[in-house]
Design a protein around this motif. Structure first.
Motif, PDB file in Angstrom:
ATOM      1  N   GLU A 138       0.859  -1.274   0.040  1.00 32.58           N
ATOM      2  CA  GLU A 138      -0.044  -0.065  -0.069  1.00 32.58           C
ATOM      3  C   GLU A 138       1.059   1.158  -0.043  1.00 32.58           C
ATOM      4  O   GLU A 138       0.460   2.029  -0.681  1.00 32.58           O
ATOM      5  CB  GLU A 138      -0.977  -0.074   1.072  1.00 32.58           C
ATOM      6  CG  GLU A 138      -1.906  -1.149   1.102  1.00 32.58           C
ATOM      7  CD  GLU A 138      -2.653  -1.388   2.500  1.00 32.58           C
ATOM      8  OE1 GLU A 138      -2.422  -0.679   3.381  1.00 32.58           O
ATOM      9  OE2 GLU A 138      -3.865  -1.875   2.338  1.00 32.58           O
ATOM     10  N   LYS A 139       1.893   1.284   0.703  1.00 30.96           N
ATOM     11  CA  LYS A 139       2.654   2.538   0.792  1.00 30.96           C
ATOM     12  C   LYS A 139       3.537   2.739  -0.507  1.00 30.96           C
ATOM     13  O   LYS A 139       3.741   3.748  -0.999  1.00 30.96           O
ATOM     14  CB  LYS A 139       3.987   2.176   1.869  1.00 30.96           C
ATOM     15  CG  LYS A 139       3.324   2.581   3.382  1.00 30.96           C
ATOM     16  CD  LYS A 139       4.488   2.335   4.346  1.00 30.96           C
ATOM     17  CE  LYS A 139       3.566   2.491   5.624  1.00 30.96           C
ATOM     18  NZ  LYS A 139       4.640   2.293   6.854  1.00 30.96           N
ATOM     19  N   ALA A 140       3.993   1.461  -1.078  1.00 36.25           N
ATOM     20  CA  ALA A 140       4.662   1.515  -2.331  1.00 36.25           C
ATOM     21  C   ALA A 140       3.576   1.972  -3.410  1.00 36.25           C
ATOM     22  O   ALA A 140       3.932   2.911  -4.286  1.00 36.25           O
ATOM     23  CB  ALA A 140       5.449   0.279  -2.792  1.00 36.25           C
ATOM     24  N   GLU A 141       2.708   1.716  -3.559  1.00 34.39           N
ATOM     25  CA  GLU A 141       1.552   2.029  -4.421  1.00 34.39           C
ATOM     26  C   GLU A 141       1.228   3.567  -4.280  1.00 34.39           C
ATOM     27  O   GLU A 141       1.188   4.219  -5.272  1.00 34.39           O
ATOM     28  CB  GLU A 141       0.219   1.391  -4.269  1.00 34.39           C
ATOM     29  CG  GLU A 141       0.121  -0.157  -4.923  1.00 34.39           C
ATOM     30  CD  GLU A 141      -0.858  -1.124  -4.639  1.00 34.39           C
ATOM     31  OE1 GLU A 141      -1.331  -1.996  -5.435  1.00 34.39           O
ATOM     32  OE2 GLU A 141      -1.705  -0.770  -3.675  1.00 34.39           O
ATOM     33  N   GLU A 167       2.161   8.915  -6.739  1.00 30.30           N
ATOM     34  CA  GLU A 167       2.442  10.265  -6.662  1.00 30.30           C
ATOM     35  C   GLU A 167       3.667  10.829  -7.525  1.00 30.30           C
ATOM     36  O   GLU A 167       3.668  11.596  -8.034  1.00 30.30           O
ATOM     37  CB  GLU A 167       3.102  10.697  -5.257  1.00 30.30           C
ATOM     38  CG  GLU A 167       1.927  10.671  -4.023  1.00 30.30           C
ATOM     39  CD  GLU A 167       2.560  11.040  -2.518  1.00 30.30           C
ATOM     40  OE1 GLU A 167       3.759  11.466  -2.523  1.00 30.30           O
ATOM     41  OE2 GLU A 167       1.838  10.596  -1.650  1.00 30.30           O
ATOM     42  N   LEU A 168       4.294   9.563  -8.040  1.00 33.63           N
ATOM     43  CA  LEU A 168       5.197   9.694  -9.163  1.00 33.63           C
ATOM     44  C   LEU A 168       4.628   9.439 -10.547  1.00 33.63           C
ATOM     45  O   LEU A 168       5.387   9.621 -11.527  1.00 33.63           O
ATOM     46  CB  LEU A 168       6.229   8.713  -8.755  1.00 33.63           C
ATOM     47  CG  LEU A 168       7.208   8.981  -7.517  1.00 33.63           C
ATOM     48  CD1 LEU A 168       8.178   7.861  -7.245  1.00 33.63           C
ATOM     49  CD2 LEU A 168       7.990  10.336  -7.780  1.00 33.63           C
ATOM     50  N   GLY A 169       3.251   9.372 -10.350  1.00 34.44           N
ATOM     51  CA  GLY A 169       2.850   8.982 -11.686  1.00 34.44           C
ATOM     52  C   GLY A 169       2.960   7.721 -12.238  1.00 34.44           C
ATOM     53  O   GLY A 169       2.969   7.426 -13.580  1.00 34.44           O
ATOM     54  N   LEU A 170       3.206   6.551 -11.367  1.00 34.83           N
ATOM     55  CA  LEU A 170       3.581   5.499 -11.994  1.00 34.83           C
ATOM     56  C   LEU A 170       2.655   4.267 -11.168  1.00 34.83           C
ATOM     57  O   LEU A 170       1.953   4.622 -10.250  1.00 34.83           O
ATOM     58  CB  LEU A 170       4.912   4.879 -11.367  1.00 34.83           C
ATOM     59  CG  LEU A 170       6.322   5.852 -11.924  1.00 34.83           C
ATOM     60  CD1 LEU A 170       7.431   5.285 -11.325  1.00 34.83           C
ATOM     61  CD2 LEU A 170       6.378   5.737 -13.264  1.00 34.83           C
ATOM     62  N   ASN A 171       2.701   3.210 -11.869  1.00 30.90           N
ATOM     63  CA  ASN A 171       1.581   2.253 -11.070  1.00 30.90           C
ATOM     64  C   ASN A 171       2.782   1.043 -10.746  1.00 30.90           C
ATOM     65  O   ASN A 171       3.832   1.310 -11.076  1.00 30.90           O
ATOM     66  CB  ASN A 171       0.541   1.503 -11.904  1.00 30.90           C
ATOM     67  CG  ASN A 171       1.220   1.006 -13.241  1.00 30.90           C
ATOM     68  OD1 ASN A 171       2.125   0.519 -13.458  1.00 30.90           O
ATOM     69  ND2 ASN A 171       0.414   1.043 -14.471  1.00 30.90           N
ATOM     70  N   MET A 172       2.136  -0.085 -10.072  1.00 34.57           N
ATOM     71  CA  MET A 172       3.228  -1.043  -9.296  1.00 34.57           C
ATOM     72  C   MET A 172       3.986  -1.619 -10.564  1.00 34.57           C
ATOM     73  O   MET A 172       5.065  -2.035 -10.511  1.00 34.57           O
ATOM     74  CB  MET A 172       2.487  -2.038  -8.729  1.00 34.57           C
ATOM     75  CG  MET A 172       3.271  -2.918  -7.889  1.00 34.57           C
ATOM     76  SD  MET A 172       4.452  -2.430  -6.583  1.00 34.57           S
ATOM     77  CE  MET A 172       3.093  -1.851  -5.363  1.00 34.57           C
TER      78      MET A 172
END
Length: 90
Positions: free
Chosen positions: A16-19, A24-29
């Protein structure tokens, strides 16, 4: 190029923290993991330093200050305990 699935296990809180961070960086997992894998291939290893010691800022500053003192000729040095005790007025 054919796609392949990659299944990994991690703690729910970490995921959850990584997602949240990646969003916020405009990326997905998937994109973030692919970036890591590509960087690993490019670097021919883990793309960041692996270290055992994890010093806090205060400890890092103390080590840096000690190194400066050790090489600075303006700081007094002592070759035996008696001279050091005398300088400390013990």
């Amino acid at each position: 190029m054919a796609n392949a699935n990659l299944n990994i296990r991690t703690e729910k809180d970490i995921k959850e923290k990584a997602e949240k961070l990646y969003a916020e960086l405009g990326l997905n997992m998937s994109t973030a993991i692919n970036m890591f894998l590509r960087a690993s291939i490019r670097e021919n290893g883990i793309p960041f330093d692996l270290k055992l010691d994890n010093l806090n800022r205060q400890s890092q500053n103390a080590i840096e200050e000690g190194r400066k003192i050790a090489y600075d000729k303006n700081y007094p040095s002592y070759s035996n305990m008696d001279d050091l005790k005398k300088a400390l007025e013990l």
